[in-house]
Design a protein around this motif. Structure first.
Motif, mmCIF file in Angstrom:
data_model
loop_
_atom_site.group_PDB
_atom_site.id
_atom_site.type_symbol
_atom_site.label_atom_id
_atom_site.label_comp_id
_atom_site.label_asym_id
_atom_site.label_seq_id
_atom_site.Cartn_x
_atom_site.Cartn_y
_atom_site.Cartn_z
ATOM 1 N N GLY A 32 81.441 156.960 25.366
ATOM 2 C CA GLY A 32 82.300 157.901 26.081
ATOM 3 C C GLY A 32 83.307 157.123 26.892
ATOM 4 O O GLY A 32 83.424 155.903 26.740
ATOM 5 N N SER A 33 84.009 157.811 27.776
ATOM 6 C CA SER A 33 85.055 157.109 28.513
ATOM 7 C C SER A 33 84.476 156.090 29.500
ATOM 8 O O SER A 33 85.137 155.128 29.856
ATOM 9 C CB SER A 33 85.965 158.109 29.231
ATOM 10 N N HIS A 34 83.212 156.314 29.957
ATOM 11 C CA HIS A 34 82.622 155.365 30.891
ATOM 12 C C HIS A 34 81.267 154.857 30.427
ATOM 13 O O HIS A 34 80.501 154.335 31.213
ATOM 14 C CB HIS A 34 82.408 156.010 32.265
ATOM 15 N N SER A 35 80.929 155.095 29.179
ATOM 16 C CA SER A 35 79.556 154.773 28.797
ATOM 17 C C SER A 35 79.426 154.332 27.345
ATOM 18 O O SER A 35 80.297 154.591 26.519
ATOM 19 C CB SER A 35 78.691 156.010 29.025
ATOM 20 N N GLN A 36 78.317 153.665 27.095
ATOM 21 C CA GLN A 36 77.946 153.327 25.729
ATOM 22 C C GLN A 36 76.504 153.789 25.551
ATOM 23 O O GLN A 36 75.686 153.603 26.445
ATOM 24 C CB GLN A 36 78.017 151.824 25.511
ATOM 25 N N PHE A 54 67.678 156.736 30.467
ATOM 26 C CA PHE A 54 66.858 156.901 29.264
ATOM 27 C C PHE A 54 66.691 158.390 29.052
ATOM 28 O O PHE A 54 66.137 159.078 29.911
ATOM 29 C CB PHE A 54 65.470 156.297 29.464
ATOM 30 N N GLU A 55 67.160 158.878 27.938
ATOM 31 C CA GLU A 55 67.024 160.322 27.738
ATOM 32 C C GLU A 55 66.601 160.663 26.317
ATOM 33 O O GLU A 55 66.610 159.822 25.424
ATOM 34 C CB GLU A 55 68.307 161.059 28.140
ATOM 35 N N GLU A 56 66.215 161.899 26.173
ATOM 36 C CA GLU A 56 65.762 162.413 24.883
ATOM 37 C C GLU A 56 66.805 162.111 23.803
ATOM 38 O O GLU A 56 67.999 162.311 24.017
ATOM 39 C CB GLU A 56 65.605 163.934 25.043
ATOM 40 N N HIS A 57 66.321 161.629 22.673
ATOM 41 C CA HIS A 57 67.246 161.334 21.592
ATOM 42 C C HIS A 57 67.461 162.581 20.733
ATOM 43 O O HIS A 57 66.504 163.182 20.254
ATOM 44 C CB HIS A 57 66.675 160.191 20.724
ATOM 45 N N ILE A 77 79.497 162.731 38.480
ATOM 46 C CA ILE A 77 79.167 161.348 38.851
ATOM 47 C C ILE A 77 80.182 160.416 38.196
ATOM 48 O O ILE A 77 80.744 159.539 38.829
ATOM 49 C CB ILE A 77 77.733 160.977 38.393
ATOM 50 N N LYS A 78 80.451 160.684 36.911
ATOM 51 C CA LYS A 78 81.420 159.835 36.218
ATOM 52 C C LYS A 78 82.761 159.879 36.932
ATOM 53 O O LYS A 78 83.431 158.878 37.105
ATOM 54 C CB LYS A 78 81.592 160.305 34.776
ATOM 55 N N HIS A 79 83.105 161.087 37.340
ATOM 56 C CA HIS A 79 84.372 161.257 38.029
ATOM 57 C C HIS A 79 84.390 160.411 39.304
ATOM 58 O O HIS A 79 85.365 159.742 39.614
ATOM 59 C CB HIS A 79 84.534 162.745 38.351
HETATM 60 N N1 LIG Z 1 70.759 161.855 24.005
HETATM 61 C C1 LIG Z 1 71.554 161.528 22.984
HETATM 62 N N2 LIG Z 1 71.087 161.544 21.723
HETATM 63 C C2 LIG Z 1 71.899 161.214 20.693
HETATM 64 N N3 LIG Z 1 73.193 160.860 20.812
HETATM 65 C C3 LIG Z 1 73.717 160.820 22.046
HETATM 66 C C4 LIG Z 1 72.937 161.155 23.195
HETATM 67 N N4 LIG Z 1 73.723 161.058 24.288
HETATM 68 C C5 LIG Z 1 74.941 160.686 23.832
HETATM 69 N N5 LIG Z 1 74.943 160.533 22.500
HETATM 70 C C6 LIG Z 1 76.083 160.133 21.653
HETATM 71 O O1 LIG Z 1 76.886 159.222 22.363
HETATM 72 C C7 LIG Z 1 78.215 159.751 22.546
HETATM 73 C C8 LIG Z 1 78.715 159.338 23.922
HETATM 74 O O2 LIG Z 1 78.009 160.092 24.919
HETATM 75 P P1 LIG Z 1 78.355 160.004 26.467
HETATM 76 O O3 LIG Z 1 77.608 161.075 27.148
HETATM 77 O O4 LIG Z 1 78.165 158.617 26.923
HETATM 78 O O5 LIG Z 1 79.906 160.236 26.560
HETATM 79 P P2 LIG Z 1 80.710 161.577 26.263
HETATM 80 O O6 LIG Z 1 80.111 162.673 27.093
HETATM 81 O O7 LIG Z 1 80.766 161.763 24.775
HETATM 82 O O8 LIG Z 1 82.173 161.235 26.705
HETATM 83 P P3 LIG Z 1 82.809 161.217 28.166
HETATM 84 O O9 LIG Z 1 82.021 160.242 28.978
HETATM 85 O O10 LIG Z 1 84.181 160.722 27.886
HETATM 86 O O11 LIG Z 1 82.728 162.633 28.664
HETATM 87 C C9 LIG Z 1 78.063 161.269 22.365
HETATM 88 O O12 LIG Z 1 79.265 161.841 21.889
HETATM 89 C C10 LIG Z 1 76.933 161.360 21.351
HETATM 90 O O13 LIG Z 1 77.436 161.285 20.044
#
Ligand SMILES: Nc1ncnc2c1ncn2[C@@H]1O[C@H](COP(=O)(O)OP(=O)(O)OP(=O)(O)O)[C@@H](O)[C@H]1O
Length: 286
Positions: free
Chosen positions: A24-28, A119-122, A194-196
């Motif tokens: 995402g914009s702030h995360s991997q 760590f969250e549910e996959h 939080i991200k904000h």
């Molecule tokens: N719990 C999860 N299980 C499976 N895939 C996930 C999970 N959480 C995130 N992902 C994958 O990782 C991607 C990035 O998620 P993340 O929440 O870090 O950012 P985002 O919400 O997509 O973007 P932004 O931070 O810009 O709003 C998601 O689009 C999704 O495809």
């Protein structure tokens, strides 16, 4: 670039991270194995880079995350553990986890990059935005879009009756748990702000305070308009749904079938999601 393994005294073995699930914009986000759960289960491990040097903010953020874990509910992507880590040379240092007593939060040495690790549910099919990519330009079937919409609406209805607001509904925060049954889970509850905050430190105390009110069951507290905030979830969901049906963010909407138009009209005026009769009727048809 993150290492592929992370070691810490709290996660008393190595946490193996394999495939990257997305960013995402702030995360991997990586696929990982939670070392403290037996039998081994796969979890999603989200690394968010923290730019803040504000310890008070970090402490408040952990309190919010703890509330988030406490309010774990059906329909929300479960959060198992969070940690604040940083990297020193080749090793990872855990500064604290959710289980620590927050009164004893150490003053973190802030010269290195810090990460919030969640760590969250996959959810094995990833987000709806992932699914759209997987469709490779093909339009999502309207029936699929309607199901995603209604399932998310049901989750929001449940949350809202408990005065919990998501605050950041988007195609990347609706995760697909099961593609056969089109079961979805909402993630990033409260994380959007939080991200904000990570970017904009000025608003920390205000929005953390608001978040706490969101989580609170006593909403008679001043300075907070539940109606308005609930409505913003509804509006965000509406935009997601329009996007799924049309592939366009806004404007230039084609005419929708009358049942769907009716839901939009109701959503326009909705204060209480439980009142959405046409959505319920539509749900019964599926
Ligand atoms: N719990 C999860 N299980 C499976 N895939 C996930 C999970 N959480 C995130 N992902 C994958 O990782 C991607 C990035 O998620 P993340 O929440 O870090 O950012 P985002 O919400 O997509 O973007 P932004 O931070 O810009 O709003 C998601 O689009 C999704 O495809």
């Amino acid at each position: 670039m993150l290492e592929t393994t992370i070691y810490s005294k709290y996660f008393d073995s190595q946490l193996y991270l394999s495939n990257k699930l997305g960013s995402g914009s702030h995360s991997q986000v990586f696929l990982g194995i939670h070392p403290r759960v037996e039998p081994k289960v796969q979890v999603a491990v989200k690394f968010m880079e923290l730019n803040t040097q504000n310890n008070l903010f970090l402490k408040e953020m952990f309190e919010t995350l703890r509330e988030l874990i406490d309010c774990n509910q059906d329909g929300l992507c479960a959060v198992y553990e969070c940690a604040l880590v940083s990297k020193s040379g080749k090793s990872w240092i855990t500064h604290y986890t959710l289980n620590d007593d927050l009164r004893d939060i150490p003053i973190v040495q802030l010269s290195q990059k810090q990460y919030l690790v969640i760590f969250e549910e996959h959810c094995r099919y990833g987000s709806i935005s992932n699914y759209i990519k997987y469709l490779q330009g093909h339009q999502m079937l309207p029936i699929t879009a309607i199901e995603f919409f209604l399932k998310t609406l049901q989750i929001l209805q449940r949350l809202h009756t408990q005065n919990i607001v998501h605050g950041g509904i988007s195609i990347s925060n609706i995760l697909i748990k099961d593609l056969d049954t089109l079961t979805v889970k909402l993630s990033d509850l409260s994380l959007s702000s939080i991200k904000h905050n990570i970017v904009k430190l000025d608003s920390i105390s205000i929005s953390l305070q608001q978040k706490r009110l969101k989580m609170s069951s006593t909403l008679s507290i001043i300075n907070f308009s539940p109606q308005q905030t609930l409505k913003s979830d509804v509006n965000q969901l509406k935009e997601v749904f329009k996007f799924l049906l049309t592939n366009k963010k806004e404007n230039g909407e084609p005419p929708f079938p009358p049942e769907i138009q009716k839901i939009f009209d109701e959503l326009e005026n909705a204060g209480d999601l439980m009142e959405l009769k046409s959505a319920k009727n539509l749900l019964e048809l599926i």
